[in-house]
Motif scaffolding. Structure first.
Motif, short mmCIF file in Angstrom:
data_model
loop_
_atom_site.label_atom_id
_atom_site.label_comp_id
_atom_site.label_asym_id
_atom_site.label_seq_id
_atom_site.Cartn_x
_atom_site.Cartn_y
_atom_site.Cartn_z
N LYS A 167 29.68 -5.05 -29.50
CA LYS A 167 29.31 -5.96 -28.42
C LYS A 167 29.00 -7.36 -28.97
N LEU A 168 28.34 -7.41 -30.12
CA LEU A 168 27.93 -8.70 -30.68
C LEU A 168 29.13 -9.51 -31.15
N ARG A 169 30.09 -8.86 -31.79
CA ARG A 169 31.21 -9.60 -32.37
C ARG A 169 32.09 -10.23 -31.29
N ALA A 170 31.95 -9.77 -30.05
CA ALA A 170 32.72 -10.36 -28.96
C ALA A 170 32.31 -11.80 -28.70
N TYR A 171 31.14 -12.18 -29.21
CA TYR A 171 30.66 -13.55 -29.00
C TYR A 171 31.15 -14.51 -30.09
N GLU A 172 31.77 -13.98 -31.13
CA GLU A 172 32.29 -14.86 -32.19
C GLU A 172 33.32 -15.82 -31.61
N GLY A 173 33.20 -17.07 -31.95
CA GLY A 173 34.12 -18.09 -31.47
C GLY A 173 33.72 -18.72 -30.16
N GLN A 174 32.69 -18.19 -29.49
CA GLN A 174 32.25 -18.78 -28.23
C GLN A 174 31.29 -19.94 -28.51
N ALA A 175 31.25 -20.88 -27.60
CA ALA A 175 30.43 -22.07 -27.77
C ALA A 175 28.94 -21.72 -27.73
#
Length: 375
Positions: free
Chosen positions: A24-32
């Motif tokens: 779940k956490l890695r899905a936020y990689e690359g988001q502002a």
């Protein structure tokens, strides 16, 4: 700038059980993390001067009509102060809410990395964007088990790329620590004899002070303390004395140095009386009770000309005065920590605390902060 030990080294992978949270956490990689952020102040000379004074940096490039800002101030111009910034993204808040809800509520900054594209000059307006660059797998460190979150901030000056700032934190669950002195089955171990200045059997257990951070740049200082010597660095090129210890001379840049031993004589250059929060560990080691009352933190100017932050013992906090003559002594403040502290030359601090002392209630050179200077 980088932290050490297991935190700075990103710890050891924790593979004891499947890590569904990580997916779940890695899905936020690359988001502002922030978009269109704007520095609250333009690059300016007063902040440059304050920074240089605090760091002891006297480089000529940071003064005069062609002055530039020290490169390491890159993050300073983006900081939101006590009121913070309003442009933080929903993705950033969601990421940290996930970690908090899963029990990873403790946080520590571990290291940062900076890259500089060009100098920053007074008057330039700072803007920035930030992105969640990476989230590590679950790692085990000395502090506990958690996740490293790295944020990258791209900084612009008057619209031009000026540098990049990467900031890494650890969100973690603190490790359980074994109670010191417990036997193999939890039975108490025999109590060691109390050291000087440490409460003995039957007395309330004294709170422990935070441990000093010892690294390759300051290890020699603490080795000197262990031998009851207060060592000051001396530049091997220009002979300038410096304290606290640094890897290189802040006057000429030379990495060569040796040491001189301080005589131990000094005067109180500045002080602040800390009232809140109460912290029993910082009551003077020679007091009969472990009360959490006010205590004085002092900036002592040594006879050699350098200054050291310490504590005055043998006198109540309301007797400390600017200009008070003091002498170095080493005291054991708990069973495994000895510190260089200072005692007034007069038994009670003297009626005036020295010929140049400030009268009671006058701040003089005393600091601000969490206490009341010159009290």
């Amino acid at each position: 700038m980088r932290g050490g030990d297991d935190a700075g080294g990103l710890g050891r992978p924790d593979t004891r059980e499947p890590d569904e949270l990580y997916e779940k956490l890695r899905a936020y990689e690359g988001q502002a993390a922030a978009v269109g952020g704007r520095g609250k102040d333009p690059v300016n000379e007063p902040m440059i001067r304050h920074w240089c004074e605090a760091m002891g940096d006297t480089h000529a490039a940071y003064t005069g009509p062609e002055a530039v800002a020290p490169p390491t101030m890159l993050q300073v111009w983006t900081m939101g102060g006590l009121s913070g910034h309003s442009g933080r993204s929903e993705a950033y808040d969601e990421l940290f809410a996930l970690l908090d809800d899963a029990g990873y509520a403790s946080v520590v900054a571990t290291d940062c990395e900076q890259e500089y594209a060009r100098p920053l000059r007074p008057g330039e307006e700072i803007t920035f964007d930030a992105v969640i660059e990476s989230v590590s797998e679950r790692k085990t460190t000395k502090l506990g088990t958690g996740y490293f979150v790295t944020t990258r901030m791209d900084v612009r000056a008057d619209g031009e790329p000026a540098g990049t700032h990467r900031f890494r934190i650890l969100k973690y669950v603190p490790a359980r620590r074994r109670v010191k002195g417990a036997g193999a089955l939890g039975s108490p171990a025999p109590a060691p004899a109390p050291a000087a200045g440490v409460a003995g059997p039957g007395a309330p257990e004294r709170s422990r002070r935070p441990r000093p951070v010892i690294n390759r740049d300051n290890a020699g200082f603490w080795e000197g303390v262990a031998r009851h010597r207060l060592l000051i660095q001396r530049c091997g090129s220009c002979a300038r004395l410096r304290f606290p210890w640094l890897p290189g001379c802040n006057a000429c840049g030379s990495p060569d140095w040796d040491t001189v031993e301080a005589s131990g004589e000094g005067t109180v250059f500045s002080y602040v009386v800390m009232h809140h929060p109460p912290f029993p560990a910082f009551t003077a080691p020679d007091r009969a009770t472990d009360t959490a009352g006010p205590y004085a933190v002092v900036l002592v100017e040594l006879a050699e000309g350098v200054r050291i932050i310490s504590q005055v013992v043998g006198v109540e906090h309301d007797r400390v005065r600017i200009g008070m003559p003091v002498r170095l002594e080493f005291q054991r403040v708990d069973e495994d920590l000895e510190l260089p502290l200072f005692r007034p030359l007069a038994p009670d601090g003297g009626p005036d605390g020295g010929p140049d002392a400030a009268p009671a209630g006058v701040v003089g050179r005393a600091c601000g902060g969490s206490g009341r200077g010159g009290r």
